[in-house]
Design a protein around this motif. Structure first.
Motif, PDB file in Angstrom:
ATOM      1  N   ASP A 139       0.812  -1.219   0.000  1.00  0.00           N
ATOM      2  CA  ASP A 139       0.000   0.000   0.000  1.00  0.00           C
ATOM      3  C   ASP A 139       0.844   1.266   0.000  1.00  0.00           C
ATOM      4  O   ASP A 139       0.317   2.381   0.069  1.00  0.00           O
ATOM      5  N   GLY A 140       2.174   1.121  -0.040  1.00  0.00           N
ATOM      6  CA  GLY A 140       3.067   2.282  -0.141  1.00  0.00           C
ATOM      7  C   GLY A 140       3.419   2.916   1.192  1.00  0.00           C
ATOM      8  O   GLY A 140       4.261   3.819   1.251  1.00  0.00           O
ATOM      9  N   GLU A 141       2.832   2.456   2.284  1.00  0.00           N
ATOM     10  CA  GLU A 141       3.120   3.042   3.597  1.00  0.00           C
ATOM     11  C   GLU A 141       4.327   2.335   4.215  1.00  0.00           C
ATOM     12  O   GLU A 141       4.303   1.101   4.368  1.00  0.00           O
ATOM     13  N   PRO A 142       5.393   3.072   4.587  1.00  0.00           N
ATOM     14  CA  PRO A 142       6.572   2.459   5.203  1.00  0.00           C
ATOM     15  C   PRO A 142       6.191   1.683   6.451  1.00  0.00           C
ATOM     16  O   PRO A 142       5.269   2.061   7.182  1.00  0.00           O
ATOM     17  N   PHE A 143       6.933   0.610   6.730  1.00  0.00           N
ATOM     18  CA  PHE A 143       6.596  -0.292   7.824  1.00  0.00           C
ATOM     19  C   PHE A 143       6.554   0.430   9.173  1.00  0.00           C
ATOM     20  O   PHE A 143       5.619   0.246   9.950  1.00  0.00           O
ATOM     21  N   GLU A 144       7.590   1.256   9.459  1.00  0.00           N
ATOM     22  CA  GLU A 144       7.650   1.921  10.768  1.00  0.00           C
ATOM     23  C   GLU A 144       6.473   2.871  10.963  1.00  0.00           C
ATOM     24  O   GLU A 144       5.874   2.931  12.045  1.00  0.00           O
ATOM     25  N   GLU A 145       6.120   3.609   9.887  1.00  0.00           N
ATOM     26  CA  GLU A 145       4.975   4.515   9.978  1.00  0.00           C
ATOM     27  C   GLU A 145       3.678   3.750  10.207  1.00  0.00           C
ATOM     28  O   GLU A 145       2.823   4.147  11.002  1.00  0.00           O
ATOM     29  N   LYS A 146       3.517   2.614   9.474  1.00  0.00           N
ATOM     30  CA  LYS A 146       2.310   1.807   9.626  1.00  0.00           C
ATOM     31  C   LYS A 146       2.212   1.245  11.044  1.00  0.00           C
ATOM     32  O   LYS A 146       1.140   1.242  11.655  1.00  0.00           O
ATOM     33  N   MET A 147       3.372   0.788  11.598  1.00  0.00           N
ATOM     34  CA  MET A 147       3.370   0.213  12.933  1.00  0.00           C
ATOM     35  C   MET A 147       2.991   1.255  13.978  1.00  0.00           C
ATOM     36  O   MET A 147       2.191   0.988  14.890  1.00  0.00           O
ATOM     37  N   ASN A 148       3.566   2.472  13.833  1.00  0.00           N
ATOM     38  CA  ASN A 148       3.240   3.551  14.776  1.00  0.00           C
ATOM     39  C   ASN A 148       1.760   3.920  14.695  1.00  0.00           C
ATOM     40  O   ASN A 148       1.092   4.156  15.712  1.00  0.00           O
ATOM     41  N   ARG A 149       1.232   3.986  13.432  1.00  0.00           N
ATOM     42  CA  ARG A 149      -0.178   4.351  13.246  1.00  0.00           C
ATOM     43  C   ARG A 149      -1.101   3.306  13.866  1.00  0.00           C
ATOM     44  O   ARG A 149      -2.048   3.635  14.597  1.00  0.00           O
ATOM     45  N   LEU A 150      -0.822   2.026  13.598  1.00  0.00           N
ATOM     46  CA  LEU A 150      -1.673   0.963  14.125  1.00  0.00           C
ATOM     47  C   LEU A 150      -1.607   0.878  15.648  1.00  0.00           C
ATOM     48  O   LEU A 150      -2.621   0.634  16.312  1.00  0.00           O
ATOM     49  N   THR A 151      -0.403   1.133  16.222  1.00  0.00           N
ATOM     50  CA  THR A 151      -0.247   1.106  17.678  1.00  0.00           C
ATOM     51  C   THR A 151      -1.052   2.230  18.323  1.00  0.00           C
ATOM     52  O   THR A 151      -1.722   2.045  19.347  1.00  0.00           O
ATOM     53  N   THR A 152      -1.008   3.416  17.686  1.00  0.00           N
ATOM     54  CA  THR A 152      -1.770   4.560  18.198  1.00  0.00           C
ATOM     55  C   THR A 152      -3.268   4.286  18.137  1.00  0.00           C
ATOM     56  O   THR A 152      -4.016   4.574  19.073  1.00  0.00           O
ATOM     57  N   GLU A 153      -3.714   3.696  16.993  1.00  0.00           N
ATOM     58  CA  GLU A 153      -5.136   3.379  16.847  1.00  0.00           C
ATOM     59  C   GLU A 153      -5.575   2.360  17.887  1.00  0.00           C
ATOM     60  O   GLU A 153      -6.662   2.480  18.473  1.00  0.00           O
ATOM     61  N   LEU A 154      -4.720   1.356  18.140  1.00  0.00           N
ATOM     62  CA  LEU A 154      -5.062   0.327  19.107  1.00  0.00           C
ATOM     63  C   LEU A 154      -5.160   0.911  20.519  1.00  0.00           C
ATOM     64  O   LEU A 154      -6.063   0.590  21.281  1.00  0.00           O
ATOM     65  N   SER A 155      -4.224   1.809  20.833  1.00  0.00           N
ATOM     66  CA  SER A 155      -4.242   2.462  22.145  1.00  0.00           C
ATOM     67  C   SER A 155      -5.530   3.262  22.335  1.00  0.00           C
ATOM     68  O   SER A 155      -6.154   3.245  23.398  1.00  0.00           O
ATOM     69  N   GLY A 156      -5.937   3.941  21.264  1.00  0.00           N
ATOM     70  CA  GLY A 156      -7.177   4.712  21.318  1.00  0.00           C
ATOM     71  C   GLY A 156      -8.390   3.825  21.549  1.00  0.00           C
ATOM     72  O   GLY A 156      -9.315   4.181  22.290  1.00  0.00           O
ATOM     73  N   LEU A 157      -8.392   2.639  20.921  1.00  0.00           N
ATOM     74  CA  LEU A 157      -9.507   1.705  21.091  1.00  0.00           C
ATOM     75  C   LEU A 157      -9.567   1.184  22.520  1.00  0.00           C
ATOM     76  O   LEU A 157     -10.661   1.022  23.096  1.00  0.00           O
ATOM     77  N   PHE A 158      -8.378   0.911  23.111  1.00  0.00           N
ATOM     78  CA  PHE A 158      -8.357   0.466  24.505  1.00  0.00           C
ATOM     79  C   PHE A 158      -8.909   1.546  25.432  1.00  0.00           C
ATOM     80  O   PHE A 158      -9.683   1.264  26.353  1.00  0.00           O
ATOM     81  N   THR A 159      -8.494   2.802  25.186  1.00  0.00           N
ATOM     82  CA  THR A 159      -8.972   3.920  26.007  1.00  0.00           C
ATOM     83  C   THR A 159     -10.491   4.034  25.936  1.00  0.00           C
ATOM     84  O   THR A 159     -11.179   4.209  26.948  1.00  0.00           O
ATOM     85  N   GLU A 160     -11.036   3.942  24.707  1.00  0.00           N
ATOM     86  CA  GLU A 160     -12.482   4.020  24.521  1.00  0.00           C
ATOM     87  C   GLU A 160     -13.191   2.855  25.211  1.00  0.00           C
ATOM     88  O   GLU A 160     -14.260   3.008  25.792  1.00  0.00           O
ATOM     89  N   SER A 161     -12.553   1.673  25.155  1.00  0.00           N
ATOM     90  CA  SER A 161     -13.129   0.501  25.800  1.00  0.00           C
ATOM     91  C   SER A 161     -13.245   0.715  27.308  1.00  0.00           C
ATOM     92  O   SER A 161     -14.282   0.399  27.917  1.00  0.00           O
ATOM     93  N   HIS A 162     -12.186   1.280  27.912  1.00  0.00           N
ATOM     94  CA  HIS A 162     -12.224   1.535  29.363  1.00  0.00           C
ATOM     95  C   HIS A 162     -13.290   2.579  29.714  1.00  0.00           C
ATOM     96  O   HIS A 162     -13.973   2.467  30.743  1.00  0.00           O
ATOM     97  N   ARG A 163     -13.449   3.600  28.856  1.00  0.00           N
ATOM     98  CA  ARG A 163     -14.440   4.639  29.110  1.00  0.00           C
ATOM     99  C   ARG A 163     -15.852   4.035  29.096  1.00  0.00           C
ATOM    100  O   ARG A 163     -16.686   4.321  29.969  1.00  0.00           O
ATOM    101  N   LEU A 164     -16.111   3.191  28.100  1.00  0.00           N
ATOM    102  CA  LEU A 164     -17.437   2.573  27.986  1.00  0.00           C
ATOM    103  C   LEU A 164     -17.698   1.629  29.157  1.00  0.00           C
ATOM    104  O   LEU A 164     -18.829   1.542  29.672  1.00  0.00           O
ATOM    105  N   GLU A 165     -16.652   0.920  29.575  1.00  0.00           N
ATOM    106  CA  GLU A 165     -16.799   0.014  30.721  1.00  0.00           C
ATOM    107  C   GLU A 165     -17.203   0.789  31.982  1.00  0.00           C
ATOM    108  O   GLU A 165     -18.114   0.371  32.724  1.00  0.00           O
ATOM    109  N   LYS A 166     -16.539   1.938  32.195  1.00  0.00           N
ATOM    110  CA  LYS A 166     -16.838   2.757  33.369  1.00  0.00           C
ATOM    111  C   LYS A 166     -18.263   3.305  33.298  1.00  0.00           C
ATOM    112  O   LYS A 166     -19.007   3.307  34.292  1.00  0.00           O
TER     113      LYS A 166
END
Length: 504
Positions: free
Chosen positions: A462-489
């Motif tokens: 897809d043309g996206e460098p590996f390190e950039e893709k890894m950082n982007r996916l890690t950030t997205e995953l962290s955001g999903l965890f945060t949202e999950s904790h908010r909904l749980e509370k």
């Protein structure tokens, strides 16, 4: 080519099915099937006769009741009491069942090839006669052969469509009489039965023959250039096949009655140019102990507990010097070492008979969910010493919650791969196809699972460098965890407000 599904663009066929479906009532699926298919056949044979009858009346020579005038042109003779006008006149009388039974018996008397074939159980009490009359009305008002070729093919298509619907209804038992049309068309498109003897030793309701004839017709061939041979063990299925071929005006040698192909070969010395088969998967107790010295077992005696290679060796035995075979088998046939199957597979491969293997997607069959594959054998290989492997497991579309179909595009793609392979023009495509030598197959201990040879499809970059893709996916995953904790509370707070405490 525009994308097209295997299921035909239907309207009339579905209308007939829905109308006939009201008959189901208290009769079981097998008997209901005979009623519906029998009515379709009776309407076809009567309409075909009436068209010829009108021609003879117009000629004015007085031959309209001469049976020879019909049989000479491969038209079944229908005596007066069996013609559809009589059926229609009695549609809403209590004796309609007996009228139809008498019509079937009269047709059998006048046409020896149909003796003992037609259903004659319309008069039984459990068959609702009012509903039977309603179905007769629908046939009367909606089906007329006339001179148009498309109309002449309509009842044949309706017969096949109803067979498919019965296969859906009967599920596991459907394997006795029905192979999905998309699978049959794939087999036929690859082996290309243009001219010669076409043979199916487990012919079911005749779908292989119907599709072979359609293949010839659609490629501007002459239907008289193929001869049909078949054998079927189940008596009712054998009768369905006879009717299916008659309604298509196809002549066939199906033996004098149903018979077990492995135990009683109807054509012991006949060589066939094309073999097609969907034998019972992994059938046990097929009679191996009584066939130890059978000449068909050139590559080894098949194990008593599995007839897969018995059917394959049977087909090989019947192949002409230029014969081709396409058959459906369980995936176990590709790798099993049980009961000497590995040695049989090795011997067939060393004789350079296997042209190609296709791994099929799951959920194509109504009768089983076990993985299946297609074997293609040939005595006239254009690429000696080489084999084509196709992994088609990702092809097809779900057409219901339980079943998948190959599209016309899928079928054409598989056939195109074989054509390119035969011309020596096919390039390997990761995850889809590969041409391998016998030496390659020896290295894999004669195991033929396509996945071993075609590999895994390369992921599109897809043309996206590996390190950039890894950082982007890690950030997205962290955001999903945060949202999950908010909904749980929030859920805990809402439950607490109504006096319910949830402990995590």
């Amino acid at each position: 080519m525009a994308k097209k599904k295997n299921t035909a663009d239907i309207g009339f066929e579905d209308k007939i099915w829905k109308a006939a479906d009201v008959l189901r009532g208290s009769i079981d699926a097998a008997e209901y099937k005979n009623v519906v298919l029998g009515l379709i056949f009776l309407k076809y044979i009567s309409d075909n006769f009436e068209e010829k009858h009108r021609q003879l009346v117009a000629e004015g020579d007085g031959f309209e009741e001469d049976k020879d005038a019909y049989t000479a042109e491969n038209v079944f003779f229908v005596p007066a009491e069996a013609r559809w006008e009589v059926i229609a006149e009695n549609a809403h009388k209590p004796e309609i069942g007996s009228v139809i039974d008498r019509a079937m018996a009269a047709i059998e008397r006048e046409n020896t090839s149909l003796k003992g074939v037609l259903p004659k159980n319309f008069a039984r009490p459990e068959l609702d006669k009012r509903r039977l009359g309603d179905v007769v009305d629908i046939f009367t008002n909606n089906i007329s052969l006339g001179k148009d070729e498309e109309n002449k093919d309509l009842l044949g298509r309706t017969y096949e469509y109803c067979l498919a619907k019965f296969a859906q209804l009967e599920g596991k038992n459907a394997g006795e009489f029905y192979t999905p049309a998309c699978v049959v068309r794939t087999l036929v498109s690859v082996i290309e039965p243009f001219k010669g003897r076409v043979y199916d030793p487990t012919c079911g309701s005749g779908g292989m023959f119907v599709q072979s004839a359609d293949f010839v017709k659609h490629h501007q061939g002459l239907i008289n250039n193929i001869s049909i041979y078949g054998q079927e063990i189940n008596a009712n299925t054998w009768k369905m096949c006879k009717m299916n071929l008659a309604i298509r005006n196809l002549e066939a040698n199906l033996g004098e009655s149903n018979a077990d192909t492995l135990m009683h070969d109807n054509f012991p010395t006949t060589k066939m140019d094309f073999g097609l088969s969907n034998p019972p998967f992994n059938m046990s107790d097929w009679g191996q102990d009584k066939l130890q010295d059978d000449p068909r077992w050139r590559y080894g005696i098949p194990p008593a507990g599995n007839a897969n290679f018995a059917f394959m060796e049977h087909l090989i035995y019947h192949m002409s010097p230029r014969g081709r075979v396409g058959m459906v088998l369980a995936n176990g046939s590709l790798s099993s070492q049980t009961g000497g199957e590995g040695e049989i597979r090795k011997n067939i491969l060393e004789d350079d008979l296997v042209e190609g293997i296709v791994a099929l997607p799951s959920q194509l069959f109504y009768s089983t969910q076990i993985p299946v594959c297609l074997w293609f054998l040939s005595r006239r290989k254009e690429q000696p010493g080489k084999m084509l492997f196709v992994d088609a497991r990702n092809m097809g579309e779900m057409v219901s919650r339980r079943n998948r179909e190959l599209s016309e595009d899928d079928i054409n793609r598989i056939a195109g791969l074989f054509n390119d392979y035969r011309r020596g023009a096919l390039k390997d495509e990761k995850g889809l196809c590969a041409v391998k030598s016998l030496a390659d197959i020896r290295e894999q201990d004669y195991i033929l699972t396509p996945g071993r040879y075609v590999g895994i499809a390369e992921q599109e970059d897809d043309g996206e460098p590996f390190e950039e893709k890894m950082n982007r996916l890690t950030t997205e995953l962290s955001g999903l965890f945060t949202e999950s904790h908010r909904l749980e509370k929030e859920i805990q707070e809402q439950l607490a407000s109504i006096g319910f405490k949830l402990n995590f």
